[in-house]
Write a protein that holds these residues in place. Structure first.
Motif, PDB file in Angstrom:
ATOM      1  N   ILE A  78       2.754   5.503  -4.220  1.00 16.84           N
ATOM      2  CA  ILE A  78       4.110   5.125  -4.610  1.00 16.84           C
ATOM      3  C   ILE A  78       5.018   6.344  -4.603  1.00 16.84           C
ATOM      4  O   ILE A  78       4.668   7.403  -5.130  1.00 16.84           O
ATOM      5  CB  ILE A  78       4.101   4.478  -6.013  1.00 16.84           C
ATOM      6  N   THR A  79       6.186   6.171  -3.996  1.00 11.29           N
ATOM      7  CA  THR A  79       7.244   7.177  -4.039  1.00 11.29           C
ATOM      8  C   THR A  79       8.331   6.667  -4.967  1.00 11.29           C
ATOM      9  O   THR A  79       8.876   5.579  -4.755  1.00 11.29           O
ATOM     10  CB  THR A  79       7.834   7.437  -2.645  1.00 11.29           C
ATOM     11  N   LEU A  90       8.231   0.744 -13.567  1.00  6.40           N
ATOM     12  CA  LEU A  90       7.885  -0.102 -12.426  1.00  6.40           C
ATOM     13  C   LEU A  90       6.827   0.564 -11.545  1.00  6.40           C
ATOM     14  O   LEU A  90       5.885  -0.099 -11.087  1.00  6.40           O
ATOM     15  CB  LEU A  90       9.127  -0.428 -11.600  1.00  6.40           C
ATOM     16  N   SER A  91       6.971   1.847 -11.307  1.00  3.29           N
ATOM     17  CA  SER A  91       5.965   2.548 -10.498  1.00  3.29           C
ATOM     18  C   SER A  91       4.581   2.447 -11.130  1.00  3.29           C
ATOM     19  O   SER A  91       3.574   2.247 -10.448  1.00  3.29           O
ATOM     20  CB  SER A  91       6.352   4.020 -10.342  1.00  3.29           C
ATOM     21  N   ARG A  98       0.826  -1.215   0.000  1.00  2.00           N
ATOM     22  CA  ARG A  98       0.000   0.000   0.000  1.00  2.00           C
ATOM     23  C   ARG A  98       0.852   1.254   0.000  1.00  2.00           C
ATOM     24  O   ARG A  98       0.404   2.312  -0.414  1.00  2.00           O
ATOM     25  CB  ARG A  98      -0.934   0.003   1.219  1.00  2.00           C
ATOM     26  N   ARG A  99       2.093   1.137   0.479  1.00  2.00           N
ATOM     27  CA  ARG A  99       3.042   2.252   0.483  1.00  2.00           C
ATOM     28  C   ARG A  99       4.343   1.733  -0.106  1.00  2.00           C
ATOM     29  O   ARG A  99       5.113   1.051   0.574  1.00  2.00           O
ATOM     30  CB  ARG A  99       3.237   2.781   1.902  1.00  2.00           C
ATOM     31  N   ILE A 100       4.574   2.030  -1.361  1.00  2.41           N
ATOM     32  CA  ILE A 100       5.663   1.421  -2.125  1.00  2.41           C
ATOM     33  C   ILE A 100       6.734   2.454  -2.448  1.00  2.41           C
ATOM     34  O   ILE A 100       6.427   3.584  -2.859  1.00  2.41           O
ATOM     35  CB  ILE A 100       5.123   0.807  -3.429  1.00  2.41           C
ATOM     36  N   LEU A 101       7.992   2.058  -2.284  1.00  4.21           N
ATOM     37  CA  LEU A 101       9.132   2.886  -2.665  1.00  4.21           C
ATOM     38  C   LEU A 101       9.825   2.245  -3.859  1.00  4.21           C
ATOM     39  O   LEU A 101      10.238   1.082  -3.801  1.00  4.21           O
ATOM     40  CB  LEU A 101      10.121   3.012  -1.508  1.00  4.21           C
ATOM     41  N   ASP A 102       9.957   3.005  -4.952  1.00  3.87           N
ATOM     42  CA  ASP A 102      10.626   2.548  -6.170  1.00  3.87           C
ATOM     43  C   ASP A 102      11.974   3.264  -6.262  1.00  3.87           C
ATOM     44  O   ASP A 102      12.029   4.465  -6.546  1.00  3.87           O
ATOM     45  CB  ASP A 102       9.749   2.866  -7.387  1.00  3.87           C
ATOM     46  N   ARG A 153      -1.366   9.110  -7.599  1.00  2.00           N
ATOM     47  CA  ARG A 153      -0.889   8.156  -6.592  1.00  2.00           C
ATOM     48  C   ARG A 153       0.632   7.956  -6.632  1.00  2.00           C
ATOM     49  O   ARG A 153       1.153   7.112  -5.911  1.00  2.00           O
ATOM     50  CB  ARG A 153      -1.582   6.798  -6.775  1.00  2.00           C
ATOM     51  N   ILE A 154       1.341   8.705  -7.480  1.00  2.00           N
ATOM     52  CA  ILE A 154       2.786   8.545  -7.610  1.00  2.00           C
ATOM     53  C   ILE A 154       3.483   9.872  -7.355  1.00  2.00           C
ATOM     54  O   ILE A 154       3.156  10.888  -7.978  1.00  2.00           O
ATOM     55  CB  ILE A 154       3.173   8.027  -9.005  1.00  2.00           C
TER      56      ILE A 154
END
Length: 248
Positions: free
Chosen positions: A60-61, A47-48, A35-39, A85-86
């Motif tokens: 997504i960060t 990928l994000s 739910r909280r993704i770091l790319d 959301r990014i």
């Protein structure tokens, strides 16, 4: 201008040194969501965008150090349906770690970290700084990446990567030293008679009693795409090819 077309978004890659490739397909579909993704090292942002599609509730960060890649990623995010959301941050991972430490003082804001980590490969050495930075581990050493990902994950969080066999041992060692436990290993062959070409690894910040291992192959002996690969990428890849020309 060349645009790589996916089912729900497009990837402009006019400026980024590293273009869309198989590694993105593998990590984008086999890595663990959240739910909280770091790319880390988002490049073109592919990928994000894949994780935004896979995980409808995720925020997504995306971090990227290279100026040219940021141009492409910014456009790709802005023109997608997932733009809200990014968040794109123009910085090195090392600088991001320091800024996060200074601003919050607390660890663990993410439940998933994803990365196609840079690795040293003499066949890819070139004078182009962007491409060299994107594919050489000197720009982001494995120990810094693993320790940083561990610190930024909440307890039980997952760290997913796609790496070649020549760095498997060294990368795995750094993950173990950082405190991770291997959760899942995907061994991916390009052809049935070949050894694995890529490993998608999912490490967990926590105890894993029985790590899982899977073996897959991307192509058949006649070099056509395998049924497994077609099914794996069905929600993302457009049948018949994705690279198109546009005058935008």
């Amino acid at each position: 201008m060349k645009v790589f077309k996916y089912r729900q978004f497009n990837i402009t890659q006019e400026h980024a040194a590293m273009k869309v490739g198989t590694d993105s397909d593998l990590l984008g579909t086999l890595g663990a969501g959240g739910r909280r993704i770091l790319d880390i090292g988002t490049g073109t942002g592919v990928l994000s965008l894949m994780y935004a599609q896979r995980c409808p509730d995720a925020r997504i960060t995306a971090i990227e150090i290279d100026d040219n890649a940021v141009i492409d990623a910014s456009r790709n995010f802005a023109e997608s349906v997932f733009a809200d959301r990014i968040q794109l941050i123009h910085a090195s991972f090392q600088d991001y770690l320091e800024q996060y430490r200074d601003s919050s003082g607390q660890d663990g804001p993410f439940d998933s970290v994803i990365c196609n980590p840079p690795y040293f490969d003499r066949s890819l050495e070139c004078p182009d700084l962007g491409r060299s930075r994107a594919r050489h581990s000197s720009s982001l050493p494995f120990d810094v990446l693993a320790a940083g990902a561990f610190r930024l994950l909440e307890k039980g969080g997952v760290f997913s990567v796609c790496i070649p066999p020549e760095v498997l041992d060294s990368f795995t060692r750094e993950c173990l030293l950082a405190g991770f436990t291997l959760d899942t290993c995907y061994r991916i062959k390009s052809l049935p008679q070949k050894p694995p070409k890529r490993y998608v690894l999912v490490h967990r910040k926590g105890i894993v009693t029985e790590p899982k291992t899977f073996n897959f192959c991307m192509r058949n002996e006649d070099h056509s795409r395998s049924d497994w690969y077609i099914e794996l990428t069905r929600d993302f890849l457009v049948p018949g090819g994705q690279l198109t020309d546009t005058n935008k």
